[in-house]
Design an enzyme around this catalytic site. Structure first.
Site, short mmCIF file in Angstrom:
data_model
loop_
_atom_site.label_atom_id
_atom_site.label_comp_id
_atom_site.label_asym_id
_atom_site.label_seq_id
_atom_site.Cartn_x
_atom_site.Cartn_y
_atom_site.Cartn_z
N ASN A 1 50.96 24.18 32.44
CA ASN A 1 51.68 25.44 32.21
C ASN A 1 52.08 25.51 30.75
O ASN A 1 53.06 24.91 30.33
CB ASN A 1 52.90 25.52 33.12
N ASN B 1 54.54 33.84 31.72
CA ASN B 1 53.56 34.58 32.52
C ASN B 1 53.42 34.06 33.94
O ASN B 1 52.48 34.43 34.65
CB ASN B 1 52.18 34.60 31.81
N ASP B 2 54.34 33.21 34.38
CA ASP B 2 54.22 32.62 35.72
C ASP B 2 54.24 33.69 36.82
O ASP B 2 53.53 33.58 37.81
CB ASP B 2 55.36 31.62 35.97
N GLY C 1 51.62 28.13 38.24
CA GLY C 1 51.99 28.51 36.88
C GLY C 1 51.10 27.97 35.78
O GLY C 1 51.35 28.24 34.59
N ASP D 1 48.02 27.78 33.20
CA ASP D 1 47.44 28.91 32.48
C ASP D 1 46.50 28.44 31.38
O ASP D 1 46.29 27.24 31.18
CB ASP D 1 48.54 29.82 31.92
N ASP E 1 28.86 31.39 41.70
CA ASP E 1 29.45 31.04 42.99
C ASP E 1 28.58 31.54 44.15
O ASP E 1 27.88 32.55 44.02
CB ASP E 1 30.85 31.66 43.08
N GLU F 1 25.84 27.64 42.49
CA GLU F 1 26.39 26.78 43.54
C GLU F 1 25.45 26.81 44.74
O GLU F 1 25.23 27.87 45.33
CB GLU F 1 27.78 27.27 43.96
#
Length: 621
Positions: A143, A148-149, A169, A171, A336, A365
């Site tokens: 974090n 910005n949490d 949290g 980032d 993905d 993937e």
């Protein structure tokens, strides 16, 4: 209260003059574009309240740009503008006017930017077998900006590090703060789990349910933090891989909540999930309904399945991939849920990216079972109707049927190291197996340390294999400090990196915060990974393997300049290896230097290898 009838709005290079009542819904995709692209076609999706009321769209004359058509949708909030932008067009601003029968409804100023002169030099360099990829889940690494949490207005307001299904949290700034740690470890490229906005009510920590393709999640720091991270990586000579999700979106995506029309998604009379049975796509006896359920069924009840056969959907997705590559300077894409996409669309998407950026690396993937299944989805040597153009895949076969059984099963005809050997023998089906990505674990799988019974010797063996075998190695965050747990549930393998948050009980980014065992494994990774950086044999060399005997597996990586011998002995006993068997690769050498401790050994006749170890030695005259 808004007093004026009209309002000027500037959004990422787009200036609108529009009725103030519609301001909240105004968007255009892509947000801007570039001149000098190889593909001269551009589709602009305009999203604004009742924009279809503009019966006429006028492009102010601009040298090299033609508006070829405009299309509308069942939903009056959308229209699409189609442009042709010649390769000689100069950068500047396009101006569109939207008129109805009596007045101007809106005006749009759209930026055409110059492309970076550093493409292929300091940015968009591609990923290859000389790299070591480090996979990070951004919410769980560090974090760097507590401000910005939580972001007001987003649906998921959770912030609870004691709950692995809530946000924690982490980032992009937190990752940037630890680039020195990663570079010292030997990492050359970062793959981040998705960074796009996931404005879903819960389970947003993983990032795989996009709700806006053109917004970097503000809880991670937004576009500015993403630019800063990538610029910092490129200044260090490191690289970035973005995680693509083409198959589906989150159910809160604006394209689902405010549908342009019904053919943007796959629909069923009753909810239908994908079967996850990729085998039907290559099965010569498969029923059509089974193929349809596999490809068009929803990945989950909150992840609507996009209809990629719709040309407008396909262009929206492809243009977004190109936009991100050019905007942020991406070096590679991990794709993905590759098997669940419309495969003809994937070929088109891959081609579009590689046409613009030939050096870019794409890998999908392929969490499937069996080498025929996995190789079906990448560039292969089969003479079959469907031919994939995907350069590489995540090599689940060398994980599930390779290194895991090699270190968890007793030696047998098809068990233990023989399983790893047998899987590798099938590399002949790939056009270039060196483009496949190897891994011990990832964000969906049980931690490798737990899979090998928390045996440090076997953990080091797995790491040595990862860094010496063919292909592109990928290390999951925390492997180097013995992070553990089984993926039951998956949140247990996505825990926080200790030391990434102020006040953590231990800081594993620093030697003093690690236990002796953790430092031992960290130093092992660092030594081998940094040796690998400058080893032509391990980064680009050929491979030769020998049939395992007495529970021992031997393989070589070699070029004309260098030969590295690898001896995997997962048994509990020391083994004495008769070196005469390997003369095809060793006849020019008399000694070998152990890469880890620097000790030299005579290899003319015999070589002793400790139990539960993978001996890695550079051969010397």
């Amino acid at each position: 209260m808004i007093c004026c009838r009209k309002l000027l709005i500037l959004i990422m290079g787009c200036l609108w003059v529009i009725d103030a009542r519609a301001e909240d819904s105004l968007k255009v995709y892509p947000m801007h574009w570039w001149v000098g692209m190889k593909n001269t076609k551009l589709q602009l999706l305009v999203h604004a309240n009742n924009i279809r009321s503009a019966h006429q769209v006028v492009l102010k004359p601009y040298a090299g740009v033609k508006m070829t058509s405009v299309s509308t949708y069942a939903n009056p909030n959308y229209l699409t503008i189609y442009l042709d932008i010649s390769k000689t067009t100069a950068p500047g601003q396009l101006t569109f006017t939207f008129n109805n029968t009596t007045t101007t409804v809106a005006q749009l100023t759209y930026a055409l930017k110059p492309r970076s002169t550093q493409n292929g030099n300091t940015r968009i360099k591609g990923i290859n077998s000389s790299d070591l990829i480090y996979l990070i889940m951004p919410d769980r690494f560090s974090n760097g900006d507590p401000a910005n949490d939580r972001i007001a207005g987003l649906k998921d307001q959770s912030l609870d590090r004691s709950d692995y299904f809530k946000r924690h949290g982490g980032d992009l700034k937190g990752i940037q703060n630890h680039l020195g740690y990663l570079q010292q470890l030997g990492v050359t490229a970062l793959w981040l789990n998705p960074v796009l906005l996931n404005d879903m009510p819960d389970r947003t920590e993983h990032g795989y349910a996009f709700t806006d393709h053109y917004t970097i999640d503000p809880r991670l720091g937004g576009a500015s933090a993403y630019h800063e991270l990538i610029d910092s990586l490129h200044k260090r000579g490191m690289k970035i891989i973005q995680d693509a999700v083409y198959n589906h979106v989150g159910i809160e995506h604006f394209l689902y909540r405010d549908l342009p029309d019904s053919n943007w998604f796959h629909w069923w009379p009753v909810y239908t999930n994908t079967t996850y049975k990729d085998q039907v796509l290559m099965d010569p006896y498969a029923a059509q309904i089974d193929k349809k359920k596999m490809s068009d069924g929803w990945f989950s009840a909150v992840m609507p399945d996009l209809d990629q056969s719709n040309p407008q959907v396909a262009s929206f997705l492809i243009q977004h991939a190109i936009w991100c590559t050019e905007e942020f300077g991406l070096d590679g894409w991990r794709i993905d849920t590759y098997a669940y996409n419309d495969l003809d669309f994937m070929n088109r998407c891959n081609k579009a990216l590689l046409d613009e950026y030939p050096q870019l690396h794409l890998f999908g993937e392929t969490w499937v079972h069996g080498i025929p299944d996995q190789s079906f989805f990448t560039h292969n040597k089969y003479n079959i109707p469907y031919k994939s153009n995907l350069p590489g895949v995540t090599d689940f076969q060398l994980n599930l049927y390779g290194i895991v059984p090699a270190l968890t099963q007793d030696f047998g005809w098809t068990e233990g190291v023989n399983r790893l050997y047998l899987t590798a023998t099938n590399d002949f089906v790939y056009a270039d197996p060196m483009k496949n990505v190897l891994f011990l674990d990832n964000h969906d799988l049980s931690r490798f340390f737990s899979m090998v019974g928390e045996d440090i010797a076997k953990q080091k063996m797995g790491i040595a294999w990862l860094l010496t075998f063919r292909g592109i190695p990928q290390l999951y965050y925390g492997t180097e400090i013995l992070m553990k747990n089984f993926a039951d549930p998956d949140g247990l393998v996505r825990l926080d990196f200790p030391g990434g948050w102020p006040g953590d009980a231990a800081n594993k980014f620093e030697p003093g915060g690690r236990t002796p065992s953790e430092n031992d494994v960290y130093n092992y990774v660092r030594t081998l990974a940094n040796y690998r950086k400058t080893s032509p044999a391990l980064t680009t060399g050929k491979m030769m393997q020998y049939v395992p005997e007495d529970g021992v597996y031997v393989y070589f990586r070699y070029t004309a300049q260098q030969t590295v011998m690898c001896v995997m002995n997962p048994t509990g006993q020391e083994k004495e290896i008769d070196m005469h068997r390997f003369e095809e690769r060793t006849k020019a050498f008399t000694k070998a230097r152990n890469i880890i401790d620097g000790n030299q050994a005579d290899i003319k006749n015999k070589l002793k290898v400790q139990g539960k170890s993978l001996w890695v030695g550079e051969l010397l005259p």
